[in-house]
Design a protein around this motif. Structure first.
Motif, PDB file in Angstrom:
ATOM      1  N   LEU A   8       0.848  -1.192   0.000  1.00 60.18           N
ATOM      2  CA  LEU A   8       0.000   0.000   0.000  1.00 60.18           C
ATOM      3  C   LEU A   8       0.884   1.243   0.000  1.00 60.18           C
ATOM      4  N   ASP A   9       0.280   2.398  -0.283  1.00 56.40           N
ATOM      5  CA  ASP A   9       1.057   3.634  -0.338  1.00 56.40           C
ATOM      6  C   ASP A   9       0.364   4.711   0.500  1.00 56.40           C
ATOM      7  N   PRO A  10       0.772   4.832   1.776  1.00 54.52           N
ATOM      8  CA  PRO A  10       0.096   5.768   2.683  1.00 54.52           C
ATOM      9  C   PRO A  10       0.213   7.231   2.259  1.00 54.52           C
ATOM     10  N   ASP A  11       1.145   7.539   1.342  1.00 52.19           N
ATOM     11  CA  ASP A  11       1.273   8.934   0.883  1.00 52.19           C
ATOM     12  C   ASP A  11       0.225   9.279  -0.169  1.00 52.19           C
ATOM     13  N   ASP A  12      -0.349   8.257  -0.784  1.00 51.28           N
ATOM     14  CA  ASP A  12      -1.282   8.489  -1.898  1.00 51.28           C
ATOM     15  C   ASP A  12      -2.704   8.635  -1.339  1.00 51.28           C
ATOM     16  N   THR A  13      -2.936   9.736  -0.625  1.00 47.60           N
ATOM     17  CA  THR A  13      -4.211   9.900   0.086  1.00 47.60           C
ATOM     18  C   THR A  13      -5.320  10.492  -0.785  1.00 47.60           C
ATOM     19  N   GLU A  14      -4.962  11.214  -1.832  1.00 51.51           N
ATOM     20  CA  GLU A  14      -5.959  12.037  -2.524  1.00 51.51           C
ATOM     21  C   GLU A  14      -7.131  11.248  -3.131  1.00 51.51           C
ATOM     22  N   PRO A  15      -6.864  10.106  -3.812  1.00 54.29           N
ATOM     23  CA  PRO A  15      -8.019   9.397  -4.397  1.00 54.29           C
ATOM     24  C   PRO A  15      -9.048   8.972  -3.338  1.00 54.29           C
ATOM     25  N   GLY A  16      -8.571   8.464  -2.218  1.00 51.69           N
ATOM     26  CA  GLY A  16      -9.483   8.034  -1.147  1.00 51.69           C
ATOM     27  C   GLY A  16     -10.193   9.217  -0.514  1.00 51.69           C
ATOM     28  N   ARG A  17      -9.437  10.298  -0.312  1.00 51.79           N
ATOM     29  CA  ARG A  17     -10.037  11.490   0.292  1.00 51.79           C
ATOM     30  C   ARG A  17     -11.152  12.049  -0.588  1.00 51.79           C
ATOM     31  N   ARG A  18     -10.881  12.052  -1.899  1.00 52.04           N
ATOM     32  CA  ARG A  18     -11.883  12.586  -2.825  1.00 52.04           C
ATOM     33  C   ARG A  18     -13.144  11.734  -2.757  1.00 52.04           C
ATOM     34  N   ARG A  19     -12.951  10.411  -2.754  1.00 50.98           N
ATOM     35  CA  ARG A  19     -14.110   9.515  -2.769  1.00 50.98           C
ATOM     36  C   ARG A  19     -14.956   9.687  -1.495  1.00 50.98           C
ATOM     37  N   LEU A  20     -14.286   9.881  -0.373  1.00 46.29           N
ATOM     38  CA  LEU A  20     -15.017  10.075   0.883  1.00 46.29           C
ATOM     39  C   LEU A  20     -15.755  11.420   0.899  1.00 46.29           C
ATOM     40  N   ARG A  21     -15.046  12.454   0.444  1.00 42.64           N
ATOM     41  CA  ARG A  21     -15.619  13.808   0.382  1.00 42.64           C
ATOM     42  C   ARG A  21     -16.855  13.881  -0.488  1.00 42.64           C
ATOM     43  N   GLU A  22     -16.819  13.111  -1.574  1.00 39.59           N
ATOM     44  CA  GLU A  22     -17.884  13.235  -2.567  1.00 39.59           C
ATOM     45  C   GLU A  22     -19.075  12.324  -2.291  1.00 39.59           C
ATOM     46  N   ALA A  23     -19.040  11.578  -1.179  1.00 39.78           N
ATOM     47  CA  ALA A  23     -20.149  10.670  -0.863  1.00 39.78           C
ATOM     48  C   ALA A  23     -21.410  11.475  -0.528  1.00 39.78           C
ATOM     49  N   PHE A  24     -22.563  10.858  -0.771  1.00 34.63           N
ATOM     50  CA  PHE A  24     -23.842  11.503  -0.461  1.00 34.63           C
ATOM     51  C   PHE A  24     -24.101  11.463   1.043  1.00 34.63           C
ATOM     52  N   CYS A  25     -23.811  10.324   1.666  1.00 34.35           N
ATOM     53  CA  CYS A  25     -23.978  10.180   3.107  1.00 34.35           C
ATOM     54  C   CYS A  25     -23.221   8.940   3.577  1.00 34.35           C
ATOM     55  N   PHE A  26     -23.106   8.782   4.885  1.00 35.63           N
ATOM     56  CA  PHE A  26     -22.412   7.617   5.449  1.00 35.63           C
ATOM     57  C   PHE A  26     -23.212   7.057   6.612  1.00 35.63           C
ATOM     58  N   ALA A  27     -23.388   5.724   6.611  1.00 35.89           N
ATOM     59  CA  ALA A  27     -24.096   5.054   7.706  1.00 35.89           C
ATOM     60  C   ALA A  27     -23.186   3.999   8.319  1.00 35.89           C
ATOM     61  N   GLU A  28     -23.113   3.982   9.651  1.00 35.59           N
ATOM     62  CA  GLU A  28     -22.336   2.943  10.340  1.00 35.59           C
ATOM     63  C   GLU A  28     -23.214   2.268  11.377  1.00 35.59           C
ATOM     64  N   LEU A  29     -23.296   0.933  11.280  1.00 34.85           N
ATOM     65  CA  LEU A  29     -23.982   0.156  12.321  1.00 34.85           C
ATOM     66  C   LEU A  29     -22.903  -0.430  13.224  1.00 34.85           C
ATOM     67  N   HIS A  30     -23.157  -0.410  14.541  1.00 36.03           N
ATOM     68  CA  HIS A  30     -22.152  -0.891  15.485  1.00 36.03           C
ATOM     69  C   HIS A  30     -22.872  -1.418  16.721  1.00 36.03           C
ATOM     70  N   ILE A  31     -22.234  -2.359  17.429  1.00 38.01           N
ATOM     71  CA  ILE A  31     -22.801  -2.739  18.730  1.00 38.01           C
ATOM     72  C   ILE A  31     -22.601  -1.566  19.686  1.00 38.01           C
ATOM     73  N   GLU A  32     -23.511  -1.460  20.664  1.00 38.89           N
ATOM     74  CA  GLU A  32     -23.478  -0.287  21.542  1.00 38.89           C
ATOM     75  C   GLU A  32     -22.216  -0.222  22.398  1.00 38.89           C
ATOM     76  N   GLN A  33     -21.732  -1.360  22.852  1.00 37.87           N
ATOM     77  CA  GLN A  33     -20.565  -1.440  23.750  1.00 37.87           C
ATOM     78  C   GLN A  33     -20.857  -0.862  25.131  1.00 37.87           C
ATOM     79  N   GLY A  34     -22.129  -0.737  25.450  1.00 42.50           N
ATOM     80  CA  GLY A  34     -22.560  -0.280  26.768  1.00 42.50           C
ATOM     81  C   GLY A  34     -23.915  -0.923  27.038  1.00 42.50           C
ATOM     82  N   PRO A  35     -24.460  -0.750  28.252  1.00 45.33           N
ATOM     83  CA  PRO A  35     -25.667  -1.495  28.639  1.00 45.33           C
ATOM     84  C   PRO A  35     -27.005  -0.780  28.429  1.00 45.33           C
TER      85      PRO A  35
END
Ligand code: ZN
Length: 413
Positions: free
Chosen positions: A169-196
């Motif tokens: 991998l190439d950690p210096d090559d950030t721009e393509p990933g950054r662009r793709r994240l920036r240009e997303a319509f929205c982001f959803a994350e499902l996760h366990i609560e980790q609390g009671p």
């Protein structure tokens, strides 16, 4: 959409069992052989299903389900698959796999949707190996640069930067990933609560309002070392006794501000030059304050300072407070919270609006695009432990809401 639970769990186990520990947990530290194996298996599953897979240069994995209008910004869903040491199976992986499963079902059943839907798997969410949390999403969100990855060093002296390079991998090559994240319509994350909270309310779905941010303080209390037999009680300047009063004061402050979803605790206490026959002369405390309301967090910090001043003046010791770190709470998008609520109502599932006490990749994505989080309960609130457990019925509920949400967002112009 309804989950085929038996089939889902069978596929889920194939990845969860990589790095399995004898007590039912698993361990896939970031970029360890187990993490790399799990990443490869997941990538294979995504390709087999016919998704366009992108191995992004800094280590995230993306898979795309095309929509009716490929020119529209995609709906993102995702989380992480690396773990802490001696971890449970569900933290991170469940959100990734349910996102994948929803895309798979939408594709197989040819359910119409206007926008593309993309899965994103963020690398190195856990700080277990490189001592810095959510660094993969921080890098893609532009909150840190590749230099930060050079500073993230594991116990064996290997930097995250080098660990990524070793994978081609190439950690210096950030721009393509950054662009793709920036240009997303929205982001959803499902996760366990980790609390009671959800389990105690018998509620299957949590809608996250905000992700709490930690403010960390170091308090030094200086008294006077003295012989614990020879020094009379009224002349003692006991730093530990003063620290004990502060510990209880911090707990009281946390309880008082809990109505605003803040928490506070002394999490470390160290005595300098401690000895069985010496009155402690120097104590160092670590305080962790978290909340989603900045005013409430500020009141907690001010409360600590005020309590310390009072303790110092009554006990004749000196005290100093240093703010070690101070992050801001991250609000989730009202649009996404509303959309998740609509999905819960549509699926006839009870929900609870709540803060997230733990940090997640979503907090780094939130400043870039509409971001929402769905929580589901985990047994006794236990996480980061092999005993981590989730009821199949809660996985089913989470899946219904998540898949509904992806379709709802993907319909939007
Ligand atoms: Zn996680």
């Amino acid at each position: 959409m309804k989950l085929d639970t038996a089939e889902f769990l069978e596929v889920f186990e194939r990845i969860a069992s990589i790095g399995a520990t004898p007590d039912g947990g698993c361990e896939r530290l970031s970029m360890s052989p187990e993490d790399i194996e799990a990443r490869a298996l997941l990538t294979g599953l995504l390709e087999e299903e016919g998704f366009a897979v992108w191995r992004e240069p800094t280590g995230s994995i993306w898979a795309r389900l095309e929509g009716e209008d490929p020119s529209l910004a995609p709906v993102l869903v995702g989380s992480h698959i690396d773990t802490v040491r001696n971890a449970g199976k569900y933290d991170g992986l469940l959100g990734v796999m349910l996102g994948y499963w929803a895309m798979r079902q939408i594709r197989r059943e040819k359910i119409p949707h206007r926008r593309p839907i993309e899965l994103v798997v963020f690398p190195t969410e856990e700080s277990a190996r490189f001592n810095y949390p959510t660094v993969g999403s921080k890098l893609l969100a532009g909150r840190v640069g590749p230099d930060k990855l050079r500073e993230c060093i594991d116990a064996g002296g290997v930097s995250l930067y080098d660990a990524l390079r070793a994978q081609g991998l190439d950690p210096d090559d950030t721009e393509p990933g950054r662009r793709r994240l920036r240009e997303a319509f929205c982001f959803a994350e499902l996760h366990i609560e980790q609390g009671p909270s959800l389990e105690s309310r018998r509620t299957p779905i949590g809608i996250v309002e905000a992700i709490a941010a930690p403010t960390r303080l170091t308090v030094e209390i200086t008294g006077e070392y003295a012989h614990s037999g020879a020094c009379p009680m009224h002349l003692r300047r006991d730093a530990l006794a003063a620290a004990a009063e502060l510990i209880l004061a911090v707990e009281k402050i946390g309880r008082f501000e809990s109505v605003n979803h803040s928490v506070a605790a002394v999490t470390r206490c160290r005595l300098v030059n401690e000895s069985m026959n010496v009155i402690p002369g120097h104590a160092v405390l670590g305080i962790d304050i978290r909340g989603i309301d900045q005013d409430s967090i500020d009141r907690c910090v001010e409360g600590v300072r005020r309590s310390l001043r009072k303790i110092c003046s009554t006990r004749g010791v000196r005290g100093g407070v240093e703010v070690v770190s101070k992050d801001s709470p991250v609000q989730m998008s009202p649009t996404m919270m509303h959309a998740i609520r609509k999905c819960c109502e549509h699926c006839r599932l009870p929900y609870h609006l709540m803060p997230s006490g733990a940090g997640h990749d979503a907090m780094n994505v939130a400043p870039l695009t509409d971001t929402g989080m769905i929580f589901i309960p985990c047994k006794n609130g236990v996480s980061h432990n092999p005993a981590e457990s989730v009821e199949p019925s809660d996985i089913e509920a989470g899946y219904q809401v998540l898949s509904e949400l992806l379709l709802d967002r993907a319909k939007h112009r």
